[in-house]
Scaffold this active site. Structure first.
Site, PDB file in Angstrom:
ATOM      1  N   HIS A 149     -53.533  32.116 -39.124  1.00  0.00           N
ATOM      2  CA  HIS A 149     -52.820  33.005 -38.643  1.00  0.00           C
ATOM      3  C   HIS A 149     -51.278  32.438 -38.621  1.00  0.00           C
ATOM      4  O   HIS A 149     -50.657  33.521 -39.073  1.00  0.00           O
ATOM      5  CB  HIS A 149     -53.151  33.165 -37.108  1.00  0.00           C
ATOM      6  N   HIS A 205     -56.836  26.766 -32.013  1.00  0.00           N
ATOM      7  CA  HIS A 205     -56.235  25.833 -32.703  1.00  0.00           C
ATOM      8  C   HIS A 205     -55.548  24.841 -31.994  1.00  0.00           C
ATOM      9  O   HIS A 205     -55.019  25.023 -30.895  1.00  0.00           O
ATOM     10  CB  HIS A 205     -55.313  26.405 -33.733  1.00  0.00           C
TER      11      HIS A 205
END
Length: 280
Positions: A149, A205
């Protein structure tokens, strides 16, 4: 003004087609399975949550934000060559950064913060690490580093930020000192930053993944942009290289109206300076 030769344009399109296929293939391919020690469980034992910025929103962002931005610029400039160059550049930036990110993900195999919840949905952790969860979720759980992302958002929005900066002459004498121009450049970067930050907030993450992914995406964006456009400090920063004639390649960083010819020092002035230096 020059345009891309037909064969060269076909080559450029084929390169992007290859990157697109390669990206989606590696996005689903399994990678390295890293061993997890018991002492590391706390790093990967966060709860599974929905993405705050889902992949569908990300693809809407990286696909439509370049199209909308280029269309707005074209509406005012009517420059088809610039529109083609900017779309080629943004596409290359996005899928080159995405492909590099996927390859690194597969090689590193770092588990995500919610990996144990993916591996053991029932919460009963087995030290043998034989996962009981969905196979696709487990494979994706080993692809934490770097953040896709972050890389995709910065490769796209970072490129657009540079593109807008060149069009508005933010960093050369034509547009310096204009706050609204600067805000137009900062907004895409802020947007990309918030997308990246959201990946730590939803436990998809680690902060290192987001940091490296952002740097990777922004670096690719800059390299690709400079392939197609001059430095932002040049007066012709708004013109793609393909539209610049050889005579214009030496356009300076500053406005000619601001240039003041340097007057050589007279012999008397030189003597005075030498005497002053001797007394210091």
């Amino acid at each position: 003004m020059r345009t891309l030769h037909g064969s060269l344009l076909k080559t450029e399109l084929l390169v992007r087609l290859f990157l697109i296929i390669f990206f989606f293939y590696t996005d689903k391919a399994p990678g390295f399975v890293r061993k997890i020690q018991k002492e590391e469980y706390w790093l990967y034992n966060f709860p599974r949550t929905i993405s705050y910025y889902p992949s569908a929103y990300l693809w809407l962002t990286v696909l439509f934000s370049p199209l909308i931005t280029v269309w707005i610029v074209y509406f005012f400039t009517k420059d088809k060559v610039d529109a083609v160059q900017s779309l080629l550049g943004s596409c290359l930036s996005i899928f080159l950064a995405g492909s590099i990110t996927n390859v690194v993900k597969m090689g590193v195999g770092r588990p995500r913060p919610d990996f144990l919840a993916r591996c053991f949905p029932d919460g009963d952790i087995d030290d043998s690490m034989i996962c009981k969860g969905n196979v696709k979720d487990v494979i994706d759980g080993y692809k934490s580093f770097p953040s896709g992302h972050s890389a995709l958002s910065f490769s796209c929005l970072g490129f657009l930020s540079l593109y807008v900066a060149g069009k508005l002459h933010v960093f050369n004498p034509t547009g310096r000192g204009s706050a609204w121009r600067l805000m137009c450049v900062i907004f895409p970067l802020l947007w990309a930053t918030m997308i990246a930050v959201s990946r730590t907030a939803d436990y998809h993450h680690h902060w290192q993944d987001v940091t490296v992914g952002s740097i990777l995406g922004l670096t690719i964006a800059y390299l690709v942009y400079r392939m197609y456009y001059p430095s932002l400090q040049r007066l012709n920063s708004h013109v793609p290289y393909v539209s610049i004639s050889p005579a214009d390649t030496q356009i300076p960083y500053i406005d000619h109206r601001m240039d003041t010819p340097l007057t050589p020092l007279s012999p008397s002035h030189t003597t005075d300076i030498e005497q002053l230096l001797k007394t210091v």
